[in-house]
Design an enzyme around this catalytic site. Structure first.
Site, mmCIF file in Angstrom:
data_model
loop_
_atom_site.group_PDB
_atom_site.id
_atom_site.type_symbol
_atom_site.label_atom_id
_atom_site.label_comp_id
_atom_site.label_asym_id
_atom_site.label_seq_id
_atom_site.Cartn_x
_atom_site.Cartn_y
_atom_site.Cartn_z
ATOM 1 N N ASP A 161 0.858 -1.201 0.000
ATOM 2 C CA ASP A 161 0.000 0.000 0.000
ATOM 3 C C ASP A 161 0.888 1.243 0.000
ATOM 4 O O ASP A 161 1.060 1.911 1.014
ATOM 5 C CB ASP A 161 -0.907 -0.040 1.238
ATOM 6 C CG ASP A 161 -1.902 1.118 1.265
ATOM 7 O OD1 ASP A 161 -2.093 1.751 0.209
ATOM 8 O OD2 ASP A 161 -2.462 1.379 2.343
ATOM 9 N N ASP A 178 -3.232 4.547 1.789
ATOM 10 C CA ASP A 178 -4.644 4.941 1.864
ATOM 11 C C ASP A 178 -5.539 3.805 2.358
ATOM 12 O O ASP A 178 -6.764 3.918 2.360
ATOM 13 C CB ASP A 178 -5.134 5.453 0.504
ATOM 14 C CG ASP A 178 -5.093 4.374 -0.576
ATOM 15 O OD1 ASP A 178 -4.575 3.269 -0.296
ATOM 16 O OD2 ASP A 178 -5.575 4.634 -1.695
ATOM 17 N N ARG A 218 -6.106 0.964 1.000
ATOM 18 C CA ARG A 218 -6.724 0.182 -0.069
ATOM 19 C C ARG A 218 -5.677 -0.070 -1.147
ATOM 20 O O ARG A 218 -4.669 0.620 -1.215
ATOM 21 C CB ARG A 218 -7.942 0.904 -0.651
ATOM 22 C CG ARG A 218 -7.620 2.273 -1.234
ATOM 23 C CD ARG A 218 -8.881 2.983 -1.686
ATOM 24 N NE ARG A 218 -9.692 3.372 -0.547
ATOM 25 C CZ ARG A 218 -10.938 3.837 -0.654
ATOM 26 N NH1 ARG A 218 -11.501 3.952 -1.844
ATOM 27 N NH2 ARG A 218 -11.607 4.196 0.418
ATOM 28 N N GLU A 245 -0.760 -1.968 -7.379
ATOM 29 C CA GLU A 245 -0.200 -2.311 -6.064
ATOM 30 C C GLU A 245 -0.309 -3.815 -5.803
ATOM 31 O O GLU A 245 0.589 -4.420 -5.228
ATOM 32 C CB GLU A 245 -0.920 -1.520 -4.964
ATOM 33 C CG GLU A 245 -0.552 -0.043 -4.950
ATOM 34 C CD GLU A 245 -1.347 0.763 -3.933
ATOM 35 O OE1 GLU A 245 -0.771 1.667 -3.310
ATOM 36 O OE2 GLU A 245 -2.552 0.479 -3.764
ATOM 37 N N ASN A 263 37.177 -22.933 19.703
ATOM 38 C CA ASN A 263 37.620 -21.528 19.743
ATOM 39 C C ASN A 263 36.429 -20.601 20.005
ATOM 40 O O ASN A 263 36.165 -19.656 19.250
ATOM 41 C CB ASN A 263 38.311 -21.135 18.424
ATOM 42 C CG ASN A 263 39.683 -21.774 18.275
ATOM 43 O OD1 ASN A 263 40.183 -22.401 19.209
ATOM 44 N ND2 ASN A 263 40.280 -21.631 17.117
ATOM 45 N N ASP A 316 41.388 -20.664 25.028
ATOM 46 C CA ASP A 316 42.834 -20.657 24.754
ATOM 47 C C ASP A 316 43.488 -19.592 25.631
ATOM 48 O O ASP A 316 43.240 -18.392 25.447
ATOM 49 C CB ASP A 316 43.106 -20.312 23.281
ATOM 50 C CG ASP A 316 42.808 -21.479 22.361
ATOM 51 O OD1 ASP A 316 42.306 -22.487 22.853
ATOM 52 O OD2 ASP A 316 43.080 -21.373 21.151
ATOM 53 N N HIS A 363 43.515 -16.411 19.947
ATOM 54 C CA HIS A 363 44.093 -17.470 19.127
ATOM 55 C C HIS A 363 45.576 -17.166 18.953
ATOM 56 O O HIS A 363 45.951 -16.308 18.171
ATOM 57 C CB HIS A 363 43.381 -17.529 17.768
ATOM 58 C CG HIS A 363 43.542 -18.842 17.072
ATOM 59 N ND1 HIS A 363 43.502 -18.979 15.713
ATOM 60 C CD2 HIS A 363 43.749 -20.091 17.567
ATOM 61 C CE1 HIS A 363 43.674 -20.252 15.395
ATOM 62 N NE2 HIS A 363 43.820 -20.942 16.507
ATOM 63 N N ILE A 402 11.897 -13.738 -9.070
ATOM 64 C CA ILE A 402 11.035 -14.703 -8.399
ATOM 65 C C ILE A 402 11.833 -15.985 -8.202
ATOM 66 O O ILE A 402 12.619 -16.387 -9.049
ATOM 67 C CB ILE A 402 9.772 -15.005 -9.254
ATOM 68 C CG1 ILE A 402 9.038 -13.701 -9.617
ATOM 69 C CG2 ILE A 402 8.844 -15.957 -8.519
ATOM 70 C CD1 ILE A 402 8.367 -13.001 -8.486
ATOM 71 N N ASP A 451 17.086 -21.879 -4.619
ATOM 72 C CA ASP A 451 16.596 -21.182 -5.810
ATOM 73 C C ASP A 451 17.450 -21.658 -6.983
ATOM 74 O O ASP A 451 18.637 -21.353 -7.068
ATOM 75 C CB ASP A 451 16.733 -19.666 -5.604
ATOM 76 C CG ASP A 451 16.233 -18.866 -6.794
ATOM 77 O OD1 ASP A 451 15.594 -19.450 -7.685
ATOM 78 O OD2 ASP A 451 16.501 -17.650 -6.829
#
Length: 760
Positions: free
Chosen positions: A158, A162, A164, A169, A317, A348, A361, A653, A708
């Site tokens: 939207d 508004d 709607r 949209e 670690n 460590d 480390h 998509i 995908d």
């Protein structure tokens, strides 16, 4: 299912007006507050923070950066810590009092947000308000969560706010929701939903449109197969479904009644002891309808067996937040691991300035933290999510003087939590159980002499006892990592050990490995050997049955190869196959290794301990993972719902495919994929059947991965879910997908039909 969309607006409206009017903290958050965002002692900048009207989003911006702003969802926040409970806030403790400071801890591997309010009152207002919002979210049912998700999409689509939506949209919304729908078909649905013929959709019209869009043909087919009248499932119909499809071991009559009472939204249907299609969807989307058997979510295993009879969730670690060469060291690593159910963390230790031991480390450019801060964090968070024992795996490079300081910190900070002696003060004949050791922290480290000598107080003093670290040197040399580092360590390989620190080691004495034959004759039950993944792999391939036998008596730790400077992980499954208990992974790195670890330890109350199968506990069984005998077959049939987008391009998509992976003994390792579906990440249906033969189901872990498809490059990761085969429910089940970080991504799911049959 979708009739409840209207509840979303009633819910947010009542929460946004009535609820907020009753809550001063939320009112204050809606107005907004200026607070300091702290990144370091030198980086402290003012930001304006404000709760959005949806009571789900926090918006913040810089006063100087024009329109630049950021947002995060309340659902992303896992916890709020009050006061100086992060390294960043501790560093500015002299500048800002604790009552003005707090930390927002995010889910997954996202960094924390450290904030300082202008006053203690403002800080408390945000702390209390955030906790109320999080509690509210946690108390939401599945239908409210779905409603919230739909509402979020409505707001995104939207554009002009508004209330709607015009057809453009709606088209944009479909792309955002991973639907590449034929424009003519989309317009037909839009026109059918536009009852007022206004050219826009609002309120009930949008609900109708969404209901048509999300019609679950896959579930409807199952529903109608068992519904006598095609409209509802009578209690008798539902009993038949539970008996014939779900194969649940229950009082079907009682269970059917409970499901109708719990999930049926229609009071009329409830009075008739019937379930509508909406109720059926609610049940299948619930925890009871999920693939994970709810009876195995709590602690259900025998916790009174010796420690070596359990797989133990373990970290390598633990102090590192990034890579092994230049990454940041932080106590946050310990907090995150422990709150994920990890029960063995690594420390460590090296000599630091001013007589204070440090953790990092060694011989790399990773940052350094104080040993005492690590011990404080472990003491605070050890038992937040599990009461079962925590093992501190110490890699000790300190001088005798600083080892004494380490012992002082362990004793002073941990107090009674630190196990200092055997449970009854006598020489034991075997390891105690997780149940026996509840609330205790154990030290795994070098020890002067044996447990027997220390109990009789005849152990040598540190000045006389030299402790060899040659096993660590050999492991590093094999991986050929940091040759200079190896040379330095060889010079110090005859390292003296302080009696004070040695006395803190009881059931987990680190020893050098010679051979399985030597161990069988000479090893004590409290001695622990450590292998790099490459050394362990060599042993399991050459003498797998001997390795299994060794692990029925003693603890074994396996850790990543030194070559993994990027903090990547090996596959832990092959180490579990021979009964290795402490398979240590880099918890900060997402991927297959951590998916399998999370999957195995998702059972038994996520307590960090999972009882090994009987053939890995019994020294007489002589199990060989290369030659298992049992057989099971298992077949999922798959559809998917509302898969998340993975491509940053707005008009892209998802082309989803599902890969099912079996991780287990070598004969069981298998992967199969569905075909991919073109341009539909919203409601793809495969109806593909995958079949696996599993010889050792007790060790099998199943991983569902959605990707995908890309024909020109590597497929993109979309979501995954991993669980032990032993925790899998048969029948029609939903799999609620997780992100790469292992956090939930509602309402993304797979819908599968599972059958497990024993082959004679």
């Amino acid at each position: 299912m979708l009739r409840f969309f209207c509840i979303l607006f009633i819910f947010t409206l009542s929460f946004g007006i009535q609820g907020i009017q009753e809550d001063d903290n939320l009112q204050s958050m809606l107005v907004g507050t200026v607070m300091r965002k702290i990144k370091s002692r030198s980086w402290k900048k003012q930001r304006y923070f404000k709760l959005q009207d949806d009571c789900m989003t926090i918006w913040y911006k810089s006063k100087k950066a024009g329109n630049t702003h950021s947002t995060f969802s309340v659902s992303d926040v896992e916890a709020i810590r009050e006061g100086h409970q992060s390294e960043v806030l501790l560093s500015i403790a002299d500048e800002f009092p604790a009552d003005r400071c707090f930390t927002l801890v995010f889910r997954g591997r996202r960094g924390n947000l450290d904030l300082v309010a202008e006053s203690a009152e403002e800080a408390q207002s945000w702390i209390s308000g955030m906790r109320k919002l999080i509690e509210n979210l946690e108390n939401m049912g599945e239908r409210e969560k779905l409603d919230q998700w739909i509402g979020d999409w409505f707001k995104k689509a939207d554009k002009n706010n508004d209330g709607r939506m015009n057809f453009k949209e709606v088209r944009d919304l479909l792309k955002m929701m991973n639907v590449d729908m034929n424009e003519h078909h989309a317009h037909r649905l839009f026109t059918m939903a536009d009852k007022s013929q206004s050219g826009t959709l609002e309120d009930d019209e949008f609900i109708l449109f969404y209901k048509m869009l999300t019609q679950r043909e896959d579930v409807l087919r199952v529903f109608q197969e068992y519904s006598v009248d095609g409209q509802t499932l009578s209690q008798s119909d539902l009993e038949d479904f539970l008996r014939e499809e779900q194969l649940e071991e229950a009082d079907f009559q009682q269970h059917a009644k409970q499901l109708i009472e719990r999930y049926e939204p229609s009071d009329t249907a409830k009075l008739l002891n019937a379930m509508t299609f909406d109720g059926f969807l609610m049940y299948l989307g619930s925890a009871e309808g999920s693939i994970f058997n709810p009876q195995k979510r709590g602690v259900f295993q025998d916790m009174s067996q010796p420690l070596c009879h359990y797989f133990i969730s373990s970290s390598h670690n633990t102090y590192l937040m990034e890579d092994q060469l230049r990454g940041q060291s932080s106590v946050e690593g310990y907090i995150r691991a422990l709150t994920r159910g990890c029960r063995c963390v690594e420390v460590d230790c090296w000599d630091g300035a001013n007589g204070e031991p440090i953790v990092y480390h060694g011989h790399t450019f990773t940052s350094k933290i104080l040993f005492k801060d690590v011990v404080s964090a472990v003491g605070t968070y050890a038992f937040k999510v599990s009461d079962y024992p925590v093992i501190l795996s110490i890699e000790n490079h300190c001088s005798v003087e600083q080892q004494r300081v380490m012992a002082q910190h362990l004793n002073h900070i941990l107090g009674d939590k630190l196990l200092k002696s055997t449970l009854d003060g006598k020489v034991p004949i075997g390891l105690p159980s997780p149940e026996d050791l509840k609330g205790k922290i154990l030290l795994k480290a070098k020890k002067i002499g044996g447990l027997e000598e220390s109990l009789n107080e005849i152990a040598e003093d540190s000045l006389n006892g030299e402790i060899s670290d040659e096993d660590e040197v050999a492991e590093l040399d094999e991986d050929n990592l940091h040759r200079e580092s190896v040379r330095r360590r060889i010079k110090k390989s005859k390292q003296r050990l302080s009696k004070e620190l040695s006395d803190c080691v009881v059931y987990c004495k680190s020893v050098r490995f010679s051979s399985f034959k030597h161990s069988r004759v000479h090893s004590k039950f409290y001695e622990v050997v450590s292998f790099t993944e490459s050394k362990a792999r060599k042993h399991l391939r050459e003498t797998g049955a001997e390795f299994v036998h060794h692990n029925t008596q003693q603890l074994t730790r396996v850790y990543p190869s030194g070559f993994r400077t990027d903090s990547s992980n090996f596959n832990p499954q092959e180490m579990w196959n021979v009964g290795c208990q402490i398979v240590a992974l880099n918890f900060q790195t997402a991927g297959e290794g951590m998916d399998l670890n999370d999957g195995l330890f998702s059972q038994n109350g996520r307590c960090g301990y999972v009882l090994k199968p009987g053939f890995l506990r019994d020294a007489e069984k002589r199990f060989d993972p290369e030659g298992p005998q049992k057989q099971d077959g298992y077949q999922p049939v798959i559809s998917g719902q509302q898969l998340p987008k993975v491509n940053i391009k707005e008009d892209s998509i998802v082309d989803p495919l599902v890969r099912v992976e079996i991780h287990g003994v070598p004969m069981d390792q298998a992967k199969q994929e569905t075909r991919y579906i073109d341009n539909n990440g919203f409601n793809p249906v495969w109806y593909d059947t995958l079949h696996f033969t599993i010889h050792t189901p007790e060790l099998a872990v199943v991983r569902f991965v959605v990707e995908d498809y890309d024909k020109t490059s590597k497929n993109d990761f979309v979501g995954q879910y991993t669980l032990p085969l032993s925790c899998m429910q048969q029948g029609y089940r939903h799999i609620h997908l997780l992100s790469k970080d292992g956090t939930s991504i509602p309402p993304s799911s797979l819908f599968v039909h599972i059958r497990i049959t024993r082959l004679e």
